[in-house]
Design a protein around this motif. Structure first.
Motif, PDB file in Angstrom:
ATOM      1  N   ILE A  94       9.381 -17.680 -46.713  1.00 18.23           N
ATOM      2  CA  ILE A  94       9.972 -17.245 -45.624  1.00 18.23           C
ATOM      3  C   ILE A  94       9.447 -15.995 -45.427  1.00 18.23           C
ATOM      4  CG2 ILE A  94      12.061 -16.544 -44.505  1.00 18.23           C
ATOM      5  CD1 ILE A  94      13.526 -18.904 -45.741  1.00 18.23           C
ATOM      6  N   VAL A  95       9.169 -15.077 -46.455  1.00 15.48           N
ATOM      7  CA  VAL A  95       8.919 -13.810 -46.264  1.00 15.48           C
ATOM      8  C   VAL A  95       7.420 -13.734 -46.014  1.00 15.48           C
ATOM      9  CG1 VAL A  95       8.559 -11.374 -47.301  1.00 15.48           C
ATOM     10  CG2 VAL A  95      10.745 -12.733 -47.734  1.00 15.48           C
ATOM     11  N   GLU A  96       6.672 -14.601 -46.491  1.00 15.38           N
ATOM     12  CA  GLU A  96       5.116 -14.743 -46.230  1.00 15.38           C
ATOM     13  C   GLU A  96       4.967 -14.993 -44.763  1.00 15.38           C
ATOM     14  OE1 GLU A  96       2.962 -17.248 -49.125  1.00 15.38           O
ATOM     15  OE2 GLU A  96       2.588 -15.296 -50.084  1.00 15.38           O
ATOM     16  N   LYS A  97       5.842 -15.860 -44.185  1.00 10.63           N
ATOM     17  CA  LYS A  97       5.515 -16.398 -42.973  1.00 10.63           C
ATOM     18  C   LYS A  97       5.936 -15.593 -42.025  1.00 10.63           C
ATOM     19  CE  LYS A  97       5.889 -21.526 -43.532  1.00 10.63           C
ATOM     20  NZ  LYS A  97       4.494 -21.709 -43.123  1.00 10.63           N
ATOM     21  N   HIS A  98       6.774 -14.475 -42.277  1.00 12.93           N
ATOM     22  CA  HIS A  98       6.846 -13.164 -41.618  1.00 12.93           C
ATOM     23  C   HIS A  98       5.853 -12.137 -41.746  1.00 12.93           C
ATOM     24  CE1 HIS A  98      11.049 -14.673 -41.253  1.00 12.93           C
ATOM     25  NE2 HIS A  98      11.358 -13.657 -40.159  1.00 12.93           N
ATOM     26  N   GLY A  99       4.773 -12.482 -42.340  1.00  8.50           N
ATOM     27  CA  GLY A  99       3.684 -11.438 -42.693  1.00  8.50           C
ATOM     28  C   GLY A  99       4.041 -10.511 -43.453  1.00  8.50           C
ATOM     29  N   GLY A 100       4.881 -10.954 -44.278  1.00 11.34           N
ATOM     30  CA  GLY A 100       5.531  -9.756 -45.288  1.00 11.34           C
ATOM     31  C   GLY A 100       5.199 -10.225 -46.728  1.00 11.34           C
ATOM     32  N   THR A 101       5.558  -9.123 -47.607  1.00  8.44           N
ATOM     33  CA  THR A 101       5.553  -9.592 -48.994  1.00  8.44           C
ATOM     34  C   THR A 101       6.940  -9.342 -49.688  1.00  8.44           C
ATOM     35  OG1 THR A 101       4.816  -7.266 -49.603  1.00  8.44           O
ATOM     36  CG2 THR A 101       3.353  -8.924 -49.071  1.00  8.44           C
ATOM     37  N   ILE A 102       6.906 -10.193 -50.830  1.00  7.85           N
ATOM     38  CA  ILE A 102       8.425  -9.794 -51.723  1.00  7.85           C
ATOM     39  C   ILE A 102       7.890  -9.874 -53.030  1.00  7.85           C
ATOM     40  CG2 ILE A 102       8.794 -12.318 -51.798  1.00  7.85           C
ATOM     41  CD1 ILE A 102      11.854 -11.524 -51.568  1.00  7.85           C
ATOM     42  N   ALA A 103       8.498  -8.993 -53.845  1.00 10.04           N
ATOM     43  CA  ALA A 103       7.909  -8.904 -55.146  1.00 10.04           C
ATOM     44  C   ALA A 103       9.124  -8.104 -56.122  1.00 10.04           C
ATOM     45  CB  ALA A 103       6.849  -7.964 -55.374  1.00 10.04           C
ATOM     46  N   LEU A 104       9.187  -8.477 -57.371  1.00 11.69           N
ATOM     47  CA  LEU A 104      10.251  -7.688 -58.289  1.00 11.69           C
ATOM     48  C   LEU A 104       9.850  -6.262 -57.987  1.00 11.69           C
ATOM     49  CD1 LEU A 104      10.253  -9.773 -61.525  1.00 11.69           C
ATOM     50  CD2 LEU A 104      12.189  -9.511 -59.831  1.00 11.69           C
ATOM     51  N   ALA A 105      10.945  -5.304 -57.647  1.00 10.26           N
ATOM     52  CA  ALA A 105      10.943  -3.881 -57.389  1.00 10.26           C
ATOM     53  C   ALA A 105      10.303  -3.434 -58.658  1.00 10.26           C
ATOM     54  CB  ALA A 105      12.066  -3.374 -56.955  1.00 10.26           C
TER      55      ALA A 105
ATOM     56  N   PHE B 169      15.969  -6.246 -59.142  1.00  8.71           N
ATOM     57  CA  PHE B 169      15.778  -5.721 -57.825  1.00  8.71           C
ATOM     58  C   PHE B 169      14.690  -6.361 -57.211  1.00  8.71           C
ATOM     59  CE2 PHE B 169      18.430  -2.580 -59.838  1.00  8.71           C
ATOM     60  CZ  PHE B 169      19.054  -2.187 -58.869  1.00  8.71           C
ATOM     61  N   PHE B 170      14.535  -6.674 -55.884  1.00  9.27           N
ATOM     62  CA  PHE B 170      13.441  -7.022 -55.079  1.00  9.27           C
ATOM     63  C   PHE B 170      13.209  -6.297 -53.956  1.00  9.27           C
ATOM     64  CE2 PHE B 170      15.738 -10.863 -56.765  1.00  9.27           C
ATOM     65  CZ  PHE B 170      14.799 -11.506 -57.273  1.00  9.27           C
ATOM     66  N   ARG B 171      11.762  -6.356 -53.880  1.00  8.17           N
ATOM     67  CA  ARG B 171      11.110  -5.276 -52.595  1.00  8.17           C
ATOM     68  C   ARG B 171      10.886  -6.205 -51.530  1.00  8.17           C
ATOM     69  NH1 ARG B 171       8.171   0.136 -52.270  1.00  8.17           N
ATOM     70  NH2 ARG B 171       6.941  -0.085 -50.361  1.00  8.17           N
ATOM     71  N   ILE B 172      11.267  -6.041 -50.467  1.00 11.39           N
ATOM     72  CA  ILE B 172      10.485  -6.807 -49.204  1.00 11.39           C
ATOM     73  C   ILE B 172      10.102  -6.055 -48.235  1.00 11.39           C
ATOM     74  CG2 ILE B 172      11.278  -8.513 -47.264  1.00 11.39           C
ATOM     75  CD1 ILE B 172      13.627  -9.372 -48.937  1.00 11.39           C
ATOM     76  N   ASP B 173       8.726  -6.370 -47.913  1.00 12.59           N
ATOM     77  CA  ASP B 173       7.856  -5.295 -47.193  1.00 12.59           C
ATOM     78  C   ASP B 173       7.724  -6.281 -45.764  1.00 12.59           C
ATOM     79  OD1 ASP B 173       6.441  -2.671 -48.450  1.00 12.59           O
ATOM     80  OD2 ASP B 173       7.563  -3.891 -49.685  1.00 12.59           O
TER      81      ASP B 173
END
Length: 533
Positions: free
Chosen positions: A489-500, A521-525
């Motif tokens: 879902i985050v990728e389809k928003h053009g973003g990224t998610i990873a462990l902080a 912790f997760f970081r969503i950009d």
């Protein structure tokens, strides 16, 4: 590391051509110098001309002895000085006999290439020939008594004496000429030159020397072209063969890169391109192997997750049909089967959702939204749920607007999965954090908890399908698809998610002044809405 030096094929060829031309020019110069040297050493007339020119003062002063010291005369040469009657006034060879006036008439005057030859024809007479290298100019025929029977030139005496004939025969191998001069006193004299004519007319040695020079010159040019062509061909073909060998090994399954080469820029560029292609294929094959392994793990995990509830339901149904369970306990076991059925349905729904999101043609429905308001509203909506579970929500949400493009339903699913994972795998009393900030072109949301955290083995694979902790796998309390769906879902928003990372964790500690030892912790950009800075 030594820097590779390459030239274009054109510059390489032109460089070799220039070198070969330089060598050929040098060989030509050497050949011309050697040929001129041969010509200058063989040019007797040039030497004799200079001898006569330098002898003029001594001839006029009658200093004939001084002429013997001239460097222009060779050992084989000699000269006599005589008066018009043929009397010898001086001789470099020590001659004292008189030549005779009649004999002098048959000696040709000094001229380049001039010669005479007297042939004795046995029992017939004599043939006297005058000429040069090009042709016979004069001739005279004498009988056995030395009477002149025929002559093409006017010569004195109809009959030659024995002495004259003997002198003419004795000089058959000598270029014998006379040079007339007048002394300072007005006396007429003759300088009789006895020159070795064999070297002048012996062309064999000269031809051999010139032939050797020309052969050496031709051989030098041939070797220059051959060696230059060979070295050029070797320098061009060697890297091509390296490239061909590398491509052959590649077709046979080897993925070793080709070593750096020294050769034309074009070939070196082709090798670098091949190595890049090879590296890309190596990575692609590694990714493919990982994908195959991942699919195998997914199949095994999916089989396990589907088989476990089905086995439980089937076991209880069989036990009830065989009356192994008292009817009084039916409600309890029916509730267990209902829970398993619900879990099975949830798993199937998760699989369906993941497959839909994973399909490239699936499009989300985006609309401009304020990320601050969205995050604030979401956590306000789950506040009572988190409080009931014994979890405390700590947030730091900016008051200002952070405009992004969101599919609200799908982004809501992202936060649901992250929160539910925290509720499932952390004990009561755990803090759940949410920090939102805006960078130059991103909205950055950091969410997580200070629970026990992830194992080091699990962390690198956290977003892969069907990956979950061993306890969850054993109890069947998860599908292993939640974070995979979040990632999609985050990728389809053009973003990224990873462990902080460490910087994000440090910011959480500094913001809330809480010591966090472990936690997840997760970081969503997410990209900002177009036109927003």
């Amino acid at each position: 590391m030594k820097k590779e030096k390459h030239q274009t094929l054109f510059r390489m060829i032109m460089g070799r051509v220039v070198i070969m031309l330089g060598i050929i020019v040098a060989l030509t110069a050497v050949m011309l110098i050697a040929t001129n040297e041969i010509d200058s050493t063989e040019n007797m007339w040039h030497r004799v001309d200079r001898f006569i020119a330098e002898a003029q003062p001594d001839l006029k002063a009658a200093r004939y002895q001084a002429l013997s010291d001239s460097k222009r005369l060779k050992k084989q040469d000699a000269f006599d000085v005589v008066d018009p009657s043929g009397r010898v006034l001086y001789s470099s060879s020590g001659r004292t006999k008189k030549y005779g006036k009649g004999y002098l008439a048959y000696i040709p005057s000094y001229d380049k290439d001039a010669f005479y030859t007297l042939y004795h024809i046995r029992n017939k007479g004599y043939l006297l020939v005058y000429g040069d290298q090009d042709a016979i100019r004069e001739a005279a025929v004498l009988d056995r008594s030395r009477n002149v029977q025929y002559t093409t030139a006017r010569r004195p005496r109809k009959r030659l004496s024995k002495k004259t004939v003997k002198l003419l025969i004795d000089h058959a191998d000598t270029l014998f000429q006379k040079y007339a001069f007048t002394t300072a006193k007005g006396e007429k004299r003759y300088l009789l030159l006895h020159l070795d004519g064999s070297a002048l007319y012996d062309q064999t040695q000269r031809d051999i020397q010139r032939t050797v020079i020309l052969i050496g010159y031709g051989l030098g040019v041939f070797l220059t072209v051959l060696i230059g062509g060979y070295t050029l061909t070797k320098r061009v073909t060697k890297p091509i063969r390296q490239l061909e060998t590398g491509m052959t090994r590649f077709s046979e399954g080897s993925r070793e890169p080709i070593d750096a080469i020294q050769g034309p820029t074009e070939v070196a560029s082709a090798v670098r391109t091949f190595n890049k292609m090879n590296a890309t294929i190596v990575r692609a094959e590694a990714d493919n192997r990982e994908l195959v392994a991942q699919k195998q793990r997914m199949t095994a995990d999916l089989s396990h997750d589907l088989k476990t509830p089905v086995t439980v339901i089937q076991g209880y149904l069989n036990a009830m049909q065989d009356h192994l369970i008292p009817e009084a306990d039916y409600p309890k076991y029916l509730q267990i089967m209902s829970d398993k059925t619900q879990a099975l349905g949830d798993l199937i729904n998760q699989i369906s959702t993941y497959n839909k999101l994973d399909h490239p043609e699936v499009q989300l429905h985006f609309e401009p939204a304020d990320m601050s308001e969205f995050v604030r509203s979401y956590f306000a909506g789950i506040y009572s749920q988190m409080e009931t579970a014994g979890h405390e929500i700590l947030d730091d949400i900016p008051e200002g607007q952070i405009a992004v493009d969101l599919d609200r339903a799908q982004m809501n699913r992202v936060l649901d999965n992250l929160v539910n994972n925290s509720l499932k795998h952390t004990p009561p009393g755990t803090h759940f954090f949410a920090l939102l900030q805006q960078t130059a072109d991103r909205a950055v949301l950091v969410v997580g908890d200070d629970g026990p955290g992830l194992s080091e083995d699990l962390a690198p694979h956290i977003f892969e399908p069907f990956v979950m902790g061993d306890q969850s796998r054993t109890t069947g309390s998860g599908s292993g698809l939640g974070l995979a769906i979040v990632h999609s879902i985050v990728e389809k928003h053009g973003g990224t998610i990873a462990l902080a990372g460490k910087a994000d964790r440090r910011r959480v500690r500094e913001t809330f002044q809480i010591a966090i030892e472990k936690g997840t912790f997760f970081r969503i950009d997410l990209p900002l809405h177009e036109g927003e800075a």
